[in-house]
Design a protein around this motif. Structure first.
Motif, PDB file in Angstrom:
ATOM      1  N   GLY A   1       0.502  -1.219  -0.320  1.00 33.94           N
ATOM      2  CA  GLY A   1      -0.087  -0.430   0.122  1.00 33.94           C
ATOM      3  C   GLY A   1       1.407   1.284   0.197  1.00 33.94           C
ATOM      4  N   LYS A   2       2.022   1.212  -0.482  1.00 29.06           N
ATOM      5  CA  LYS A   2       2.727   2.032   0.076  1.00 29.06           C
ATOM      6  C   LYS A   2       2.744   3.857  -1.227  1.00 29.06           C
ATOM      7  CE  LYS A   2       6.981   0.135  -2.418  1.00 29.06           C
ATOM      8  NZ  LYS A   2       5.751  -0.817  -3.474  1.00 29.06           N
ATOM      9  N   THR A   3       2.327   3.198  -2.013  1.00 27.89           N
ATOM     10  CA  THR A   3       2.017   4.788  -3.380  1.00 27.89           C
ATOM     11  C   THR A   3       1.184   4.854  -2.777  1.00 27.89           C
ATOM     12  OG1 THR A   3       3.388   2.541  -4.658  1.00 27.89           O
ATOM     13  CG2 THR A   3       1.848   4.319  -6.037  1.00 27.89           C
ATOM     14  N   THR A   4      -0.367   4.734  -2.858  1.00 19.09           N
ATOM     15  CA  THR A   4      -1.329   5.129  -2.603  1.00 19.09           C
ATOM     16  C   THR A   4      -1.773   5.733  -1.785  1.00 19.09           C
ATOM     17  OG1 THR A   4      -2.558   3.474  -1.402  1.00 19.09           O
ATOM     18  CG2 THR A   4      -2.292   3.644  -4.135  1.00 19.09           C
ATOM     19  N   GLN A   5      -0.749   5.028  -0.241  1.00 16.26           N
ATOM     20  CA  GLN A   5      -0.989   5.282   1.161  1.00 16.26           C
ATOM     21  C   GLN A   5      -0.111   7.045   1.444  1.00 16.26           C
ATOM     22  OE1 GLN A   5      -3.791   4.957   2.597  1.00 16.26           O
ATOM     23  NE2 GLN A   5      -4.098   3.934   0.590  1.00 16.26           N
ATOM     24  N   ILE A   6       1.020   6.541   1.808  1.00 20.26           N
ATOM     25  CA  ILE A   6       2.268   7.330   2.108  1.00 20.26           C
ATOM     26  C   ILE A   6       2.053   9.036   1.171  1.00 20.26           C
ATOM     27  CG2 ILE A   6       5.142   8.216   1.688  1.00 20.26           C
ATOM     28  CD1 ILE A   6       4.771   6.247   3.452  1.00 20.26           C
ATOM     29  N   PRO A   7       2.024   8.776   0.163  1.00 23.28           N
ATOM     30  CA  PRO A   7       1.804  10.608  -0.029  1.00 23.28           C
ATOM     31  C   PRO A   7       0.062  11.311   0.858  1.00 23.28           C
ATOM     32  CG  PRO A   7       1.746   9.273  -1.870  1.00 23.28           C
ATOM     33  CD  PRO A   7       1.783   8.406  -0.766  1.00 23.28           C
ATOM     34  N   GLN A   8      -0.330  10.344   1.444  1.00 18.79           N
ATOM     35  CA  GLN A   8      -2.260  11.182   2.099  1.00 18.79           C
ATOM     36  C   GLN A   8      -1.191  10.534   3.225  1.00 18.79           C
ATOM     37  OE1 GLN A   8      -5.429   9.475   0.857  1.00 18.79           O
ATOM     38  NE2 GLN A   8      -4.526   7.245   0.061  1.00 18.79           N
ATOM     39  N   TYR A   9      -0.379   9.786   4.248  1.00 18.70           N
ATOM     40  CA  TYR A   9       0.236   9.789   5.204  1.00 18.70           C
ATOM     41  C   TYR A   9       0.535  11.028   5.513  1.00 18.70           C
ATOM     42  CZ  TYR A   9      -1.187   5.086   6.383  1.00 18.70           C
ATOM     43  OH  TYR A   9      -1.892   3.680   5.829  1.00 18.70           O
ATOM     44  N   LEU A  10       2.065  11.287   4.374  1.00 19.77           N
ATOM     45  CA  LEU A  10       2.309  12.653   4.461  1.00 19.77           C
ATOM     46  C   LEU A  10       1.312  14.095   4.493  1.00 19.77           C
ATOM     47  CD1 LEU A  10       5.011  12.071   2.067  1.00 19.77           C
ATOM     48  CD2 LEU A  10       5.390  11.955   4.476  1.00 19.77           C
TER      49      LEU A  10
ATOM     50  N   PRO B   1      18.394   6.459   6.285  1.00 23.33           N
ATOM     51  CA  PRO B   1      17.780   5.033   6.708  1.00 23.33           C
ATOM     52  C   PRO B   1      16.729   4.452   5.544  1.00 23.33           C
ATOM     53  CG  PRO B   1      16.685   7.161   7.234  1.00 23.33           C
ATOM     54  CD  PRO B   1      17.348   7.724   6.738  1.00 23.33           C
ATOM     55  N   VAL B   2      17.184   2.951   5.448  1.00 22.04           N
ATOM     56  CA  VAL B   2      16.275   2.459   4.919  1.00 22.04           C
ATOM     57  C   VAL B   2      15.652   1.534   6.020  1.00 22.04           C
ATOM     58  CG1 VAL B   2      16.155  -0.013   3.258  1.00 22.04           C
ATOM     59  CG2 VAL B   2      18.046   1.533   3.343  1.00 22.04           C
ATOM     60  N   LEU B   3      13.128   1.726   5.839  1.00 25.00           N
ATOM     61  CA  LEU B   3      12.751   1.879   6.471  1.00 25.00           C
ATOM     62  C   LEU B   3      12.201   0.235   5.352  1.00 25.00           C
ATOM     63  CD1 LEU B   3      11.290   4.982   6.428  1.00 25.00           C
ATOM     64  CD2 LEU B   3      12.898   4.007   8.717  1.00 25.00           C
ATOM     65  N   TYR B   4      12.095  -0.453   6.303  1.00 26.34           N
ATOM     66  CA  TYR B   4      11.448  -1.931   6.203  1.00 26.34           C
ATOM     67  C   TYR B   4       9.659  -2.139   6.160  1.00 26.34           C
ATOM     68  CZ  TYR B   4      16.152  -3.361   4.016  1.00 26.34           C
ATOM     69  OH  TYR B   4      17.553  -3.359   3.746  1.00 26.34           O
ATOM     70  N   LEU B   5       8.873  -2.725   5.144  1.00 25.01           N
ATOM     71  CA  LEU B   5       6.954  -2.441   5.624  1.00 25.01           C
ATOM     72  C   LEU B   5       7.313  -3.305   5.399  1.00 25.01           C
ATOM     73  CD1 LEU B   5       6.022   0.652   3.001  1.00 25.01           C
ATOM     74  CD2 LEU B   5       5.967   0.024   5.556  1.00 25.01           C
ATOM     75  N   GLU B   6       6.086  -4.250   6.194  1.00 22.40           N
ATOM     76  CA  GLU B   6       5.605  -5.599   6.185  1.00 22.40           C
ATOM     77  C   GLU B   6       5.150  -5.696   4.639  1.00 22.40           C
ATOM     78  OE1 GLU B   6       1.777  -6.488   8.253  1.00 22.40           O
ATOM     79  OE2 GLU B   6       3.724  -7.675  10.042  1.00 22.40           O
ATOM     80  N   GLY B   7       5.673  -7.065   4.275  1.00 22.35           N
ATOM     81  CA  GLY B   7       5.277  -8.007   2.562  1.00 22.35           C
ATOM     82  C   GLY B   7       4.183  -8.304   2.303  1.00 22.35           C
ATOM     83  N   ARG B   8       4.434  -8.673   1.891  1.00 19.59           N
ATOM     84  CA  ARG B   8       2.974  -9.140   0.678  1.00 19.59           C
ATOM     85  C   ARG B   8       1.674  -9.726   1.164  1.00 19.59           C
ATOM     86  NH1 ARG B   8       5.325 -12.093  -1.360  1.00 19.59           N
ATOM     87  NH2 ARG B   8       6.139 -10.859  -2.907  1.00 19.59           N
ATOM     88  N   GLN B   9       0.763  -8.957   1.350  1.00 20.59           N
ATOM     89  CA  GLN B   9      -0.927  -9.525   1.890  1.00 20.59           C
ATOM     90  C   GLN B   9      -1.202 -11.162   2.078  1.00 20.59           C
ATOM     91  OE1 GLN B   9      -3.798  -6.054   1.028  1.00 20.59           O
ATOM     92  NE2 GLN B   9      -3.011  -5.876  -0.292  1.00 20.59           N
ATOM     93  N   HIS B  10      -0.998 -11.803   1.011  1.00 22.23           N
ATOM     94  CA  HIS B  10      -1.636 -12.833   0.836  1.00 22.23           C
ATOM     95  C   HIS B  10      -0.336 -13.656   0.359  1.00 22.23           C
ATOM     96  CE1 HIS B  10      -5.472 -11.213   1.099  1.00 22.23           C
ATOM     97  NE2 HIS B  10      -4.882 -10.427   0.211  1.00 22.23           N
ATOM     98  N   PRO B  11      -0.334 -15.252   0.793  1.00 25.16           N
ATOM     99  CA  PRO B  11       0.329 -16.179   0.177  1.00 25.16           C
ATOM    100  C   PRO B  11       0.809 -16.918  -0.899  1.00 25.16           C
ATOM    101  CG  PRO B  11      -0.683 -17.471   2.553  1.00 25.16           C
ATOM    102  CD  PRO B  11      -1.602 -15.915   1.101  1.00 25.16           C
TER     103      PRO B  11
END
Length: 681
Positions: free
Chosen positions: A76-85, A221-231
């Motif tokens: 969800g990084k592409t759609t959410q990060i701009p909104q969070y900022l 800094p390198v920030l890691y987000l949780e991975g894929r939503q599904h197996p």
């Protein structure tokens, strides 16, 4: 923000008529679809993996001028990060820019974020892509292609209207992206020195060489987000596949016969011809399957497809039907196609490759990188558990390059050098690239620009000439810019502007294989013995005569939207020419002058007929052949110029124009006195 675990373990499947077994009883976890009563958009946003990390993420982004953000596909990084900022007030004093390598991604992401913010597109959320600006003074979240931000930097090197620049899909490493890295980094440093409002830079990707990026952006800094939503389950072949197209066909029908109808398939292929051929075969075979099999809807996806047909991939298949999408790497990133349960990865991609030694840029089919392979696999795990079937062995996968070689290191950098000089970079030979082009590539680019008269050496520095400054003001490849600037000398500026505009957009001609005879009959009306450029000109003149009619476009297998873009490109180029005080005239029916002008502007791409009936590219003395799609395919002109080389089984010239040896000699006497065959009858 835990790091995504290692990619999932893989199984092997044997080559042959049955490539793999599907586990029909595998448990499934399905997210509610957009707009359902139980899951409004707000609930969907909170279910994204990135939501759990929001407070920690914003805390980190507040503290640092730059940050590298790694978030797997589906986080969800592409759609959410701009909104969070925006929602947290970070960067609110100016505009938050989010760059994308492709226009289709910039447009679709802006539409999605506008929907999530419940605002009309063009107000709070907008986008800017080539020849389309859907923004206003209210726009605070702006999606744009990296090429557009780069052009803005020519007028405003400090990018003062922006407070945050999010460089998304950084792993794609297009030429524009790599130049933009250097420009944004320089703007950030300069603003700090001048005590201007700071510029925050966030680099985002699903996969990339984090150390390289962190080091380049001042040890960010390198920030890691949780991975894929599904197996996601990945399968490999047991043996290497001699014919990946045949293996893809078998794989598709194995899945089709064993999987539930609602599970769609996405197949990654290399280009239009392959896709259309496989689509035809799939449709034919599906007609003869037993009634127990559901119906199959085969949908192609590639850049030159008319937009209305591209949009078909986003529409759900009719009830009881399976959608099979055959796509180039256009579907690899950013754009999410709902319903994809299975990915079939051929492991191949068509990419540009430039040889500084030969001076030729060819489009060739090659192996993907590991990063690309994981991007492709991730398309299957967006909305539910998914499976990826790789048509190569695990050993072959292990031998793939970890990352795709950046385009800046495998393309002709002449246009980049010209652009950097236009940006006022003092020492282009030592520009701060993240991945530097080879010294040979830089030398070759400068030689190319010198041949065109765009640059000159002075006191050990490469400087723009007066002609070079004019060339840099045209947003085109140097050879096209030079051709336009020469056109008033041949009283054919109108025609050259049309031809260059036609060559500057995605394919304007549409060639459905199933209607081959109709296509050939339609093309024959416009075909010119002078070559493909004049044929394209004839088509464009008829299009304008018909008033840009969509009906005319349908009848003549012409992409009406791309033709509309041609008109917009031409209008933009015409405006620039008028500012440069160029005389815009038409040569009417005298197309000889058009060809003469093309020869003078594009002489480096000349080829000569040999005594044995083959062709040699004069710049490199490399054997080349006329592509079967050219109107000159059955002819044997003594000299031609070409736009592009396509390397498949052999090196083909695309888009040819008939020229005279005398014109080439006149264009660059010293150069051609060494290149042309000395004895002519």
């Amino acid at each position: 923000m835990p790091h995504d675990p290692d990619p999932p373990p893989a199984k092997r499947f044997k080559p042959g008529s049955v490539l793999f077994r599907l586990d029909k009883n595998k448990p499934r976890m399905l997210l509610p679809t957009k707009g359902s009563a139980t899951s409004p958009i707000d609930v969907q946003r909170k279910r994204l993996p990135i939501y759990q990390a929001k407070p920690q993420l914003l805390n980190q982004l507040r503290q640092h001028h730059s940050a590298i953000l790694i978030g797997e596909t589906g986080s969800g990084k592409t759609t959410q990060i701009p909104q969070y900022l925006y929602e947290s007030g970070i960067g609110r004093q100016g505009v938050i820019a989010v760059t994308q390598p492709r226009r289709v991604a910039a447009v679709s992401l802006a539409a999605r974020v506008a929907e999530e913010k419940r605002t009309p597109l063009g107000k709070l959320v907008g986008y800017t892509v080539r020849f389309e600006d859907v923004t206003s003074f209210e726009t605070k979240l702006k999606f744009l292609t990296d090429g557009m931000l780069l052009r803005e930097a020519i007028g405003d090197p400090l990018l003062l209207r922006y407070t945050v620049v999010v460089l998304d899909e950084a792993h794609e490493r297009t030429v524009h992206t790599d130049v933009l890295f250097g420009v944004v980094k320089a703007a950030q440093h300069k603003r700090r020195e001048l005590n201007k409002i700071p510029l925050k830079v966030i680099v985002m990707s699903a996969t990339m060489d984090v150390d390289l990026f962190s080091e380049y952006f001042d040890k960010s800094p390198v920030l890691y987000l949780e991975g894929r939503q599904h197996p996601l389950q990945v399968y490999y072949t047991k043996q290497p596949q001699a014919d990946y197209l045949q293996a893809a066909l078998v794989s598709v029908f194995q899945i089709h016969q064993e999987a539930p109808p609602s599970h769609d398939i996405l197949v990654f292929m290399t280009g239009q011809e392959e896709i259309e051929s496989l689509a035809r075969t799939c449709r034919d075979i599906s007609k003869h399957l037993p009634d127990s099999c559901c119906l199959m809807v085969v949908v192609p996806l590639y850049a030159s497809l008319p937009p209305a047909q591209q949009l078909r991939v986003f529409r759900p298949a009719p009830t009881g039907c399976r959608k099979v999408i055959l796509s180039t790497n256009i579907a690899e990133t950013s754009v999410t196609i709902s319903g994809i349960k299975y990915v079939v990865d051929t492991g191949m991609v068509k990419a540009k490759r430039f040889s500084p030694d030969s001076g030729l840029e060819v489009l060739a089919v090659q192996r993907v990188s590991k990063a690309q392979a994981w991007q492709r696999a991730g398309r299957a795990g967006r909305e539910d558990s998914g499976s990826c079937y790789r048509l190569y062995t695990e050993q072959e996968f292990n031998q793939l390059a970890p990352m795709t070689v950046p385009e800046i290191q495998r393309c002709n950098v002449a246009a980049v050098m010209l652009q950097l000089m236009a940006l006022g970079i003092p020492d282009v030979m030592h520009f701060d690239f993240m991945s530097k082009p080879s010294p040979e590539a830089v030398r070759s680019a400068v030689e190319h620009l010198e041949l065109l008269g765009a640059v000159e050496w002075k006191d050990g520095q490469v400087l723009l000439t007066a002609l070079g400054k004019k060339m840099a003001s045209l947003p085109l490849e140097p050879r096209y810019a030079k051709t336009i600037l020469l056109s008033p000398n041949y009283s054919c500026a109108d025609e050259i502007l049309s031809i260059v505009s036609l060559l500057s957009v995605d394919a304007v001609l549409f060639n459905p294989p199933a209607r081959r005879e109709e296509v050939l009959a339609a093309r024959k009306k416009f075909s010119s013995s002078e070559g493909d450029h004049i044929t394209l000109l004839n088509i464009y003149r008829s299009f304008k005569k018909a008033g840009g009619s969509k009906e005319w476009c349908r009848e003549n297998f012409v992409n009406s939207r791309n033709m509309g873009l041609v008109k917009e490109v031409q209008a933009q180029l015409r405006d620039i020419c008028l500012k440069l005080n160029l005389k815009l005239e038409s040569c009417g029916a005298d197309t000889g002058n058009v060809r003469r002008c093309l020869a003078h502007g594009m002489f480096v791409n000349a080829a000569e007929l040999q005594l044995d009936g083959s062709y040699l590219a004069l710049h490199t003395h490399q054997p080349v052949a006329i592509h079967p799609s050219s109107v000159l395919f059955q002819a044997k002109p003594a000299y031609v110029i070409f736009n592009q080389l396509l390397h498949t089984s052999r090196c083909y010239m695309r888009d040819l124009c008939l020229v005279d040896a005398d014109w080439l000699l006149d264009a660059a006497p010293d150069y051609f006195s060494r290149k042309l065959r000395p004895t002519k009858s």
